[in-house]
Design an enzyme around this catalytic site. Structure first.
Site, short mmCIF file in Angstrom:
data_model
loop_
_atom_site.label_atom_id
_atom_site.label_comp_id
_atom_site.label_asym_id
_atom_site.label_seq_id
_atom_site.Cartn_x
_atom_site.Cartn_y
_atom_site.Cartn_z
N ARG A 14 42.59 55.44 25.83
CA ARG A 14 41.61 54.65 25.25
C ARG A 14 41.20 55.72 24.67
O ARG A 14 40.72 55.71 23.01
CB ARG A 14 40.71 53.58 25.43
N GLU A 44 41.69 55.98 43.69
CA GLU A 44 41.94 55.24 45.01
C GLU A 44 43.47 55.30 45.52
O GLU A 44 43.50 55.10 47.37
CB GLU A 44 41.88 53.93 44.98
#
Length: 216
Positions: free
Chosen positions: A97, A134
């Site tokens: 992005r 994570e």
């Protein structure tokens, strides 16, 4: 695959900015938002999709903003107004992005655009920088010679959650000798840690879910 960042975690790697600084920035942005009507339109154009791409995920979808040319232009203009006249030589966009906003900003301020890509996407010699997610690790790469020592750079992405990806981008550019002036993001969570200042158009409310940003 994209990057998954849990809003319950404390922050990214090589952190220098603290949560209090992020909270102060949020308050500052809130005050500025009252004076700039463009921010409301930008905020309204971000769609939050619950439980995507899996249960417990709150996905911040910027594609409705891209479908509104006037609002898309407002977002780019706000970054351009920030960085024009600051002697920025390079705008580095994080895949994917950052590739949407970065080139438009770079062209408007007369800077070069540097793509920071996922592994094995760039031919030739590259710098690589790993960072922790994570549930594992990921990596960003940049062409050797893309930036010269001492050149002033801005890192662009759509969202900062913990700051791990931005921190990796900063390390990557600094390894090549760049002077990373700031990071620029459309959206920010109130708590993140990054080694330089971060300019955010607006902060989102922290929910009890994970926030997710992935490549287009």
């Amino acid at each position: 695959m994209g990057e998954q960042e849990n809003n319950k975690t404390g922050g990214g790697n090589n952190a220098m900015a603290v949560a209090d600084e992020a909270s102060a920035a949020a308050a500052k942005e809130k005050g500025r938002g009252a004076a700039d009507p463009r921010l409301q339109g930008i905020s309204d154009a971000i769609r939050v999709v619950p439980h995507f791409p899996k249960p417990g995920i709150m996905f911040n979808d910027i594609t409705p903003l891209l479908l509104r040319p006037a609002v898309f232009k407002d977002a780019v203009d706000m970054f351009v107004e920030r960085y024009r006249g600051m002697g920025i030589a390079a705008v580095a966009g994080i895949e994917a992005r950052g590739f949407i906003f970065g080139p438009a900003i770079a062209l408007a301020i007369g800077a070069k655009f540097i793509p920071l890509r996922k592994p094995k996407k760039l031919p030739g010699d590259v710098f690589s920088e790993s960072y922790v997610l994570e549930y594992g690790t990921d990596c960003l790469e940049m062409h050797v010679g893309a930036i010269e020592p001492g050149e002033r750079a801005v890192v662009v992405d759509d969202l900062v959650a913990t700051g791990g990806t931005l921190s990796a981008a900063i390390r990557l550019l600094e390894r090549a000798g760049a002077d990373v002036v700031e990071c620029a993001c459309l959206i920010g969570l109130p708590k993140f840690k990054v080694g330089v200042s971060v300019y955010i158009l607006f902060f989102v409310k922290v929910h009890q879910y994970t926030f997710y940003r992935h490549s287009l």
